[in-house]
Scaffold this active site. Structure first.
Site, PDB file in Angstrom:
ATOM      1  CG  ASN A  71      -0.265  -0.036   2.537  1.00  0.00           C
ATOM      2  OD1 ASN A  71       0.842   0.494   2.696  1.00  0.00           O
ATOM      3  ND2 ASN A  71      -0.903  -0.639   3.528  1.00  0.00           N
ATOM      4  CD  GLU A  74       2.105  -2.418   3.477  1.00  0.00           C
ATOM      5  OE1 GLU A  74       1.504  -2.942   4.442  1.00  0.00           O
ATOM      6  OE2 GLU A  74       1.896  -2.754   2.282  1.00  0.00           O
ATOM      7  CG  ASP A  99      -4.996  -9.801   4.299  1.00  0.00           C
ATOM      8  OD1 ASP A  99      -3.784  -9.839   4.022  1.00  0.00           O
ATOM      9  OD2 ASP A  99      -5.420  -9.590   5.446  1.00  0.00           O
TER      10      ASP A  99
END
Length: 343
Positions: A216, A219, A287
């Site tokens: 993301n 990150e 996820d």
């Protein structure tokens, strides 16, 4: 919904193929190695302030337990129809037994889950309260985990299991939440697959050579070492991440700005967010992106089509509170609505 005309036209041109890809999720076999977590949600009604300390006293009403962390990734794949081999560690405790039971009930193969007698099952307990005339709000979260790495024997057992089964699956997914399961022996085993997808919060370089990374925005910024604030820094970050990881593809998820896919041939695709007005909770949405995307690839999707499927799946789960999943049937409904809005 107003989509870029070029994107909308491309989406309509592959709509029938996307339907078929979703139908073929059920044929996929995926090995997922990750930090398995139990998410607990305790809810109660506020009775009064305690006389012992300035804290609220809750009368317990409900306790809900769901797969979290890497276990949420596992659960997402299973709910979307994939045949899943779960690999990870659980403590020899009540929480570990509860989580293993949840996974097995969902039809997930748990032969790759090993018990670590020296470490607790990673558990995140969210305690929420409400009064008779107010909404429920989270008050505190209690985490159970140990910072130490698992012993070398367990690391090698995990790696051996992956190596033994890697040729029986269509893809390997690394779901790294930083809780110690993915040590170097485990990572090396996972990278020996021809199709390895990495969803890691940090230390992306440890997975150098994987096919696809899905950071993301925070990150991605952590990995490249600078803020991504505009088109120029986004473009630079995509190129730097490809070089850092030696990956074929980098998919940066950007919240309401959608996703940006960078490919090692120099091409780039921007995929808009399919749902901006009904976003209630993004917990676990990453996820879901990985699950939809990976299952798409195993079904024969192009990388662009796979990213669209991941985005479509995530657009469903962010409409619900807490860690949640979606299904192929819900994805088809969402795709149909999206196409109708374009028309």
């Amino acid at each position: 919904m107003s989509l870029n005309p070029k994107f909308a036209s491309k989406l309509c041109s592959v709509a029938d193929h996307l339907w078929n890809l979703i139908d073929n999720f059920a044929g996929a076999r995926v090995l997922i190695v990750g930090d398995l977590t139990l998410d607990e949600f305790l809810t109660g009604q506020v009775e009064r302030v305690s006389r012992e300390a300035p804290v609220l006293i809750l009368r317990h009403e409900t306790t809900k337990q769901v797969p979290g962390g890497g276990a949420n990734a596992v659960y997402n794949f299973a709910r979307l129809g994939g045949q899943v081999l779960a690999v990870g560690l659980l403590g020899k405790d009540e929480q570990g037994r509860a989580l293993q039971g949840l996974l097995e009930t969902a039809g997930i193969k748990t032969g790759g889950i090993f018990l670590d007698e020296d470490r607790p099952t990673v558990t995140k307990t969210r305690i929420s309260g409400h009064s008779r005339q107010s909404v429920t709000q989270q008050i505190v979260r209690v985490d159970r985990k140990l910072e130490d790495l698992p012993n070398l024997d367990l690391q090698l057992q995990l790696a051996e299991y992956i190596q033994k089964h890697i040729h029986t699956v269509d893809a390997v997914v690394c779901s790294d939440y930083g809780d110690g399961t993915l040590t170097q022996p485990v990572i090396s085993a996972a990278l020996s697959a021809s199709r390895t997808v990495v969803d890691a919060q940090k230390h992306l370089k440890r997975y150098r050579g994987a096919m696809l990374f899905t950071p993301n925005l925070p990150e991605a910024e952590l990995a490249v070492g600078y803020a991504i604030t505009d088109e120029a820094t986004l473009e630079r970050a995509g190129k730097d991440l490809l070089e850092l990881t030696d990956a074929k593809h980098i998919l940066i998820t950007r919240g309401e700005q959608g996703m940006t896919l960078f490919n090692d041939d120099g091409s780039r695709d921007d995929i808009p967010a399919f749902n901006r007005t009904e976003v209630f909770d993004v917990t676990g949405a990453g996820d879901t992106v990985v699950a939809g995307l990976t299952l798409g690839l195993t079904a024969g999707a192009s990388i662009w089509e796979a990213a669209v499927l991941g985005n479509l799946a995530a657009s469903i789960v962010v409409r619900q509170f807490g860690t949640t999943t979606t299904t192929p049937e819900e994805m088809k409904v969402a795709l149909q609505r999206l196409l109708e809005e374009i028309e």
